[in-house]
Enzyme design. Structure first.
Site, PDB file in Angstrom:
ATOM      1  N   GLN A   1      -5.321   4.159   0.832  1.00  0.00           N
ATOM      2  CA  GLN A   1      -3.919   3.719   0.806  1.00  0.00           C
ATOM      3  C   GLN A   1      -3.010   4.943   0.717  1.00  0.00           C
ATOM      4  OE1 GLN A   1      -3.449   0.016  -1.919  1.00  0.00           O
ATOM      5  NE2 GLN A   1      -5.227   1.125  -2.690  1.00  0.00           N
ATOM      6  N   ASN A   2      -3.608   6.108   0.485  1.00  0.00           N
ATOM      7  CA  ASN A   2      -2.827   7.327   0.255  1.00  0.00           C
ATOM      8  C   ASN A   2      -2.353   7.925   1.577  1.00  0.00           C
ATOM      9  OD1 ASN A   2      -3.554   6.843  -2.371  1.00  0.00           O
ATOM     10  ND2 ASN A   2      -5.185   8.386  -2.398  1.00  0.00           N
TER      11      ASN A   2
ATOM     12  N   ASP B   1      -1.228  11.154   1.593  1.00  0.00           N
ATOM     13  CA  ASP B   1      -1.108  12.587   1.291  1.00  0.00           C
ATOM     14  C   ASP B   1      -2.033  13.483   2.111  1.00  0.00           C
ATOM     15  OD1 ASP B   1      -2.751  11.861  -1.882  1.00  0.00           O
ATOM     16  OD2 ASP B   1      -3.672  12.343   0.030  1.00  0.00           O
TER      17      ASP B   1
ATOM     18  N   HIS C   1      -1.987   3.040   5.110  1.00  0.00           N
ATOM     19  CA  HIS C   1      -0.534   3.078   4.889  1.00  0.00           C
ATOM     20  C   HIS C   1       0.118   4.231   5.618  1.00  0.00           C
ATOM     21  CE1 HIS C   1      -1.000   0.591   0.941  1.00  0.00           C
ATOM     22  NE2 HIS C   1      -1.141  -0.133   2.030  1.00  0.00           N
TER      23      HIS C   1
ATOM     24  N   CYS D   1      12.899  12.858  17.121  1.00  0.00           N
ATOM     25  CA  CYS D   1      11.664  12.936  17.907  1.00  0.00           C
ATOM     26  C   CYS D   1      11.795  14.101  18.886  1.00  0.00           C
ATOM     27  CB  CYS D   1      11.472  11.617  18.680  1.00  0.00           C
ATOM     28  SG  CYS D   1      10.198  11.733  19.940  1.00  0.00           S
TER      29      CYS D   1
HETATM   30  N1  APR Z   1      -8.411   8.789 -12.025  1.00  0.00           N
HETATM   31  C1  APR Z   1      -8.636   7.479 -11.705  1.00  0.00           C
HETATM   32  N2  APR Z   1      -7.649   6.535 -11.688  1.00  0.00           N
HETATM   33  C2  APR Z   1      -6.408   6.953 -12.007  1.00  0.00           C
HETATM   34  C3  APR Z   1      -6.099   8.296 -12.341  1.00  0.00           C
HETATM   35  C4  APR Z   1      -7.171   9.222 -12.340  1.00  0.00           C
HETATM   36  N3  APR Z   1      -6.970  10.515 -12.653  1.00  0.00           N
HETATM   37  N4  APR Z   1      -4.754   8.377 -12.612  1.00  0.00           N
HETATM   38  C5  APR Z   1      -4.250   7.133 -12.430  1.00  0.00           C
HETATM   39  N5  APR Z   1      -5.228   6.279 -12.090  1.00  0.00           N
HETATM   40  C6  APR Z   1      -5.128   4.852 -11.771  1.00  0.00           C
HETATM   41  C7  APR Z   1      -4.072   4.095 -12.557  1.00  0.00           C
HETATM   42  O1  APR Z   1      -4.669   3.507 -13.705  1.00  0.00           O
HETATM   43  C8  APR Z   1      -3.626   3.028 -11.555  1.00  0.00           C
HETATM   44  O2  APR Z   1      -4.337   1.798 -11.756  1.00  0.00           O
HETATM   45  O3  APR Z   1      -4.743   4.793 -10.424  1.00  0.00           O
HETATM   46  C9  APR Z   1      -4.016   3.593 -10.186  1.00  0.00           C
HETATM   47  C10 APR Z   1      -2.811   3.946  -9.335  1.00  0.00           C
HETATM   48  O4  APR Z   1      -2.133   2.747  -9.074  1.00  0.00           O
HETATM   49  P1  APR Z   1      -0.773   2.782  -8.229  1.00  0.00           P
HETATM   50  O5  APR Z   1       0.112   3.831  -8.766  1.00  0.00           O
HETATM   51  O6  APR Z   1      -0.295   1.353  -8.151  1.00  0.00           O
HETATM   52  O7  APR Z   1      -1.225   3.278  -6.763  1.00  0.00           O
HETATM   53  P2  APR Z   1      -1.934   2.423  -5.641  1.00  0.00           P
HETATM   54  O8  APR Z   1      -2.857   1.390  -6.226  1.00  0.00           O
HETATM   55  O9  APR Z   1      -2.520   3.376  -4.674  1.00  0.00           O
HETATM   56  O10 APR Z   1      -0.680   1.673  -4.942  1.00  0.00           O
HETATM   57  C11 APR Z   1      -0.954   0.948  -3.761  1.00  0.00           C
HETATM   58  O11 APR Z   1       1.427   0.645  -3.459  1.00  0.00           O
HETATM   59  O12 APR Z   1       3.566   1.489  -3.547  1.00  0.00           O
HETATM   60  C12 APR Z   1       2.514   1.187  -2.705  1.00  0.00           C
HETATM   61  O13 APR Z   1       2.108   2.212  -0.640  1.00  0.00           O
HETATM   62  C13 APR Z   1       2.005   2.424  -2.010  1.00  0.00           C
HETATM   63  O14 APR Z   1      -0.267   2.930  -1.316  1.00  0.00           O
HETATM   64  C14 APR Z   1       0.538   2.518  -2.422  1.00  0.00           C
HETATM   65  C15 APR Z   1       0.221   1.093  -2.835  1.00  0.00           C
END
Ligand code: APR
Length: 245
Positions: free
Chosen positions: A106-107, A109, A124, A153
């Site tokens: 989903q990243n 980066d 994403h 563009c």
């Molecule tokens: N190691 C493992 N897990 C971690 C760490 C770490 N060092 N740091 C944070 N986390 C966990 C948190 O507990 C959290 O549950 O990673 C999760 C990150 O959750 P989100 O911030 O909601 O990110 P994500 O799940 O990727 O979001 C999904 O939402 O906003 C949209 O497009 C965006 O791709 C993103 C999607």
């Protein structure tokens, strides 16, 4: 979770991974957190500083493309300084030694590719790509900072947008099909660093379970799906993943 319980689960996860010839991995922002890339919903989460609907939507972009690009330009600046962490490298290593391997992220980066992962689906999109709002042509753009805001563009001179999926937008059906094929054909699914709150990624682990595949979750905090999986490891991906792959 007590120490010896974690060690027991780590051993179980290690055995499951070692015995799988086809592994599908799903990652979220948590896997990049130890690289210094802010997550969305954690303590340092982006959505605590900004409102998603004001920036990460087509409406926000067409209302004020410069504002949305200023936000992406600042995120590109942060990400340009980030390096893959041991969790990213552990997955690249796992891919090397697993006969069949797929990585759904989903990243946006680009750190998985930097760490050497190959079979990646960025559901994403990617923060280092722009997309022409007229033709849909995608261009790589690694300028930090961007030379002009909003960028145009190179081919058409029209307004370019980030090549990412915003709230309210659909992930292309072909990408979803590819993810379902990966889940269908895998023997084991590994879900790392995602809060399991955003669809369709949040349902992928459940889809794997419904198809009889064992699922291992590795996350700093419990998620709504935690009780549903075979093994849930609670901790930092950069510390635990190298121990289980
Ligand atoms: N190691 C493992 N897990 C971690 C760490 C770490 N060092 N740091 C944070 N986390 C966990 C948190 O507990 C959290 O549950 O990673 C999760 C990150 O959750 P989100 O911030 O909601 O990110 P994500 O799940 O990727 O979001 C999904 O939402 O906003 C949209 O497009 C965006 O791709 C993103 C999607």
């Amino acid at each position: 979770m007590s120490g010896d319980n974690i060690q027991h689960n780590i051993q179980k996860a290690r055995e499951l991974i070692a015995g799988a010839a086809n592994i599908c991995v799903l990652t979220g922002a948590g896997i990049s957190q130890e690289s210094g890339v802010p997550t969305f919903r954690g303590e340092d989460g982006l959505w605590r500083q900004y409102r998603a609907e004001e920036l990460a939507t087509p409406e926000a972009f067409y209302k004020d493309p410069k504002l949305v690009w200023e936000w992406y330009d600042s995120r590109r600046e942060i990400i340009s300084k980030a390096k893959p962490n041991p969790a990213h490298y552990a997955l690249a290593e796992l891919e090397e030694k697993t006969p069949a391997f797929s990585l759904i992220t989903q990243n946006i980066d680009g750190l998985h590719r930097l760490a050497g992962s190959k079979n990646i689906v960025e559901i994403h999109g990617n923060i280092w790509q722009t997309r022409c709002t007229l033709t849909g042509v995608v261009e790589e753009n690694h300028d930090v900072p961007l030379k002009e805001l909003p960028p145009k563009c190179a081919e058409t001179g029209e307004l370019a947008r980030p090549n990412v999926v915003w709230f309210g937008e659909m992930i292309p059906a072909a990408v979803i099909d590819q993810c379902l094929n990966f889940i269908e054909s895998c023997e084991l699914m590994l879900i790392i660093g995602t809060s399991a709150l955003v669809q369709p990624a949040a349902s992928m682990g459940v889809a794997a379970k419904q198809r009889g595949k064992p699922v291992i979750e590795l996350n700093l905090d419990p998620t709504p799906n935690t009780g549903f999986y075979d093994i849930s490891l609670q901790g930092k991906a950069g510390e635990i993943l190298p121990q289980i792959v």
